[in-house]
Design a protein around this motif. Structure first.
Motif: not given
Length: 395
Positions: A150-164, A168-176
Motif C-alpha cells: 500500500n506504500a512503496i519507496e523506490m529505493d533499497e532502504q525504507l525511509s523513516l517517513a514510511m515506517k509506522g 511499514n511500507g515496502i522498499a524496492t528500486d527494482n520490482y522484478k
C-alpha cells in the motif's frame, strides 16, 4: 540462501520487518482514508537552494547578497517578482495550466540545520525538540493500511517517513528483482514451516509471517505491474527511472496509495551553479515526463505530487561560490484541479531575516501534511500527526 544471510542482506526483508504485533496491525486496519487517490512524494535531499529555484528577479537584495551566485540570465519570469531557475523550463506548462502550486516560506519553529535531524523532523512530522520513531506516512499506514505494498519507496532502504509503529511500507528500486528474491527457496521453506506448532509470535512466528507477506507482496506487485508497460519517453537518469516505475505502478492500478522517491546532491556548499542547474534539470524533465505518462493513462487527476527539501540555504552566498544550510524553503504541489495554483503566497522579506541570516518561515510544513491527509487522502490528520494543524486551501 540460509536465514541469517537473507535477513542480513535482503532489502526485501529489511523493508518489511514489523514489531511482534504484526498480525494485530492488519486486523485493526479500516477502509476509511484509503480511497482511490494517490500521493507521490519527491524528496530533494541535501537542502535545495530555494532562492535560486524560485528567483526574486526584481529584488536588489537578492543580487547584492549573491554577487557571483545569483541567476541573472534566462530566468523564466512567472510574474513581476518571481521566476523559475532556467533549468525548470519543463515545468512552465504545468504552471501555465494551473497544475502547479508553489508554497513559499515553508519550515518549522526553531529550525535545525543538521541534514539528518532536519530530515527526521520532516519525515516524522515532529517538533524540533521532539524525537519520534515512526514516520507520518507510516502512521497513516498503521491506521489505514492493508498490505505492505500500500506504500512503496523506490529505493533499497525504507525511509523513516514510511515506517509506522506497527506497519511499514515496502522498499524496492527494482520490482522484478524483488520478485526474483521472493522466489528464493528460503521463502518456500518459510511457507512449509510456518504452521509448525513450536513457532509463535514470541519467537520467530511474527518474522516468518512477515516473510510470507513479503513473498505475497512481491508476487502481487510483479504480476499486476507487468501487464502494462509505460510508453512514455523518460530522461536517462536514476530519478527518472524511479518515476517511470511509479507511473507503471499507478497505470497498472496497483493498490498503492503512497509512493516515495528522492533525488540527492543538493548540499551545494561550493560551486553551486552548475551542480544545482544539472539537478533541477533532471528533476523538471523527469517530472514532466511522469505527468505526461499519467495524463496519457487518465491517472493524473487522481494523483498528487509533493516536492520538498529538508531545509533551504542562507540568503548570502559563501566564499566557495555556494550556500550554507538555511531554514525556510519553497515546496511544489503538482496536481489537477488545484484550488490555488501558481504562487500560493509571496516570498518572505529578504530585508527581515532571522538571526542566522535565513528566510523566516511562514507556513509550518505540518499544515501541508495535514491538508494532504485530510483533503486528499480523506484521513484523520489529527491522529496521524499527533496534533491539530490548520488546513490550507491548495487542494
Amino acid at each position: 540462501m540460509d536465514r541469517r544471510k537473507f535477513i542480513k542482506n535482503s532489502a526485501l526483508a529489511s523493508s518489511l520487518l514489523f514489531v511482534p504485533s504484526f498480525v494485530k496491525a492488519f486486523e485493526s486496519t479500516t477502509t476509511e482514508g484509503f480511497g482511490y487517490k494517490r500521493l507521490v512524494i519527491v524528496q530533494l535531499a541535501g537542502g535545495n537552494d530555494g532562492l535560486n529555484t524560485i528567483i526574486p528577479h526584481n529584488n536588489d537584495i537578492y543580487f547584492n547578497s549573491r554577487p557571483r551566485l545569483a541567476i541573472t540570465k534566462d530566468i523564466i519570469k512567472l510574474n513581476d517578482n518571481l521566476g523559475f531557475h532556467p533549468s525548470l523550463g519543463p515545468l512552465r506548462s504545468l504552471f501555465d495550466n494551473g497544475e502547479l502550486s508553489i508554497i513559499n516560506n515553508v519550515g518549522y519553529p526553531n529550525p535545525v540545520r543538521s541534514h539528518f535531524r532536519s530530515m527526521d523532523i520532516w519525515q516524522t512530522a515532529s517538533s524540533s525538540d521532539e524525537y519520534l520513531q515512526s514516520g507520518w506516512l507510516g502512521r497513516y499506514l498503521d491506521k489505514y493500511g492493508k498490505k505492505p505494498y500500500n506504500a512503496i519507496e523506490m529505493d533499497e532502504q525504507l525511509s523513516l517517513a514510511m515506517k509506522g509503529e506497527r506497519f511499514n511500507g515496502i522498499a524496492t528500486d527494482n520490482y522484478k528483482v524483488l520478485y526474483k528474491t521472493a522466489k528464493d527457496p528460503f521463502f518456500k521453506s518459510v511457507l512449509n514451516h510456518y504452521n509448525d506448532a513450536h513457532l509463535s509470535e514470541h519467537n520467530l512466528g511474527y518474522l516468518y509471517q512477515t516473510m510470507i507477506e513479503a513473498k505475497s507482496s512481491a508476487k502481487y506487485i510483479y504480476e499486476t505491474t507487468k501487464i502494462k508497460s509505460s510508453q512514455q519517453d523518460y530522461p536517462q537518469n536514476k530519478f527518472a527511472k524511479q518515476l517511470k516505475n511509479v507511473a507503471q505502478f499507478i497505470n497498472s492500478d496497483l493498490d498503492t496509495k503512497v509512493f516515495y522517491t528522492s533525488l540527492g546532491g543538493f548540499d551545494t556548499h561550493a560551486n553551486q551553479q552548475n551542480k544545482q542547474a544539472k539537478l533541477l534539470k533532471q528533476y523538471a524533465e523527469s517530472v514532466l515526463a511522469f505527468v505526461k505518462d499519467l495524463k496519457q493513462n487518465q491517472r493524473f487527476e487522481d494523483t498528487l505530487i509533493l516536492t520538498f527539501s529538508e531545509f533551504g540555504r542562507r540568503v548570502k552566498q559563501n566564499a566557495a561560490n555556494g550556500t550554507d544550510h538555511g531554514a525556510a524553503n519553497n515546496i511544489f504541489v503538482i496536481g489537477k484541479n488545484l484550488k490555488q495554483s501558481g504562487f500560493y503566497n509571496n516570498l518572505a522579506s529578504l530585508s527581515d531575516l532571522d538571526k542566522n541570516g535565513d528566510l523566516k518561515y511562514e507556513i509550518d510544513f505540518r499544515t501541508i501534511y495535514a491538508t494532504i491527509l485530510n483533503h486528499w487522502l480523506k484521513a484523520d490528520d489529527t491522529t496521524i500527526l499527533n496534533n491539530s494543524f490548520t488546513k490550507l486551501n491548495f487542494i
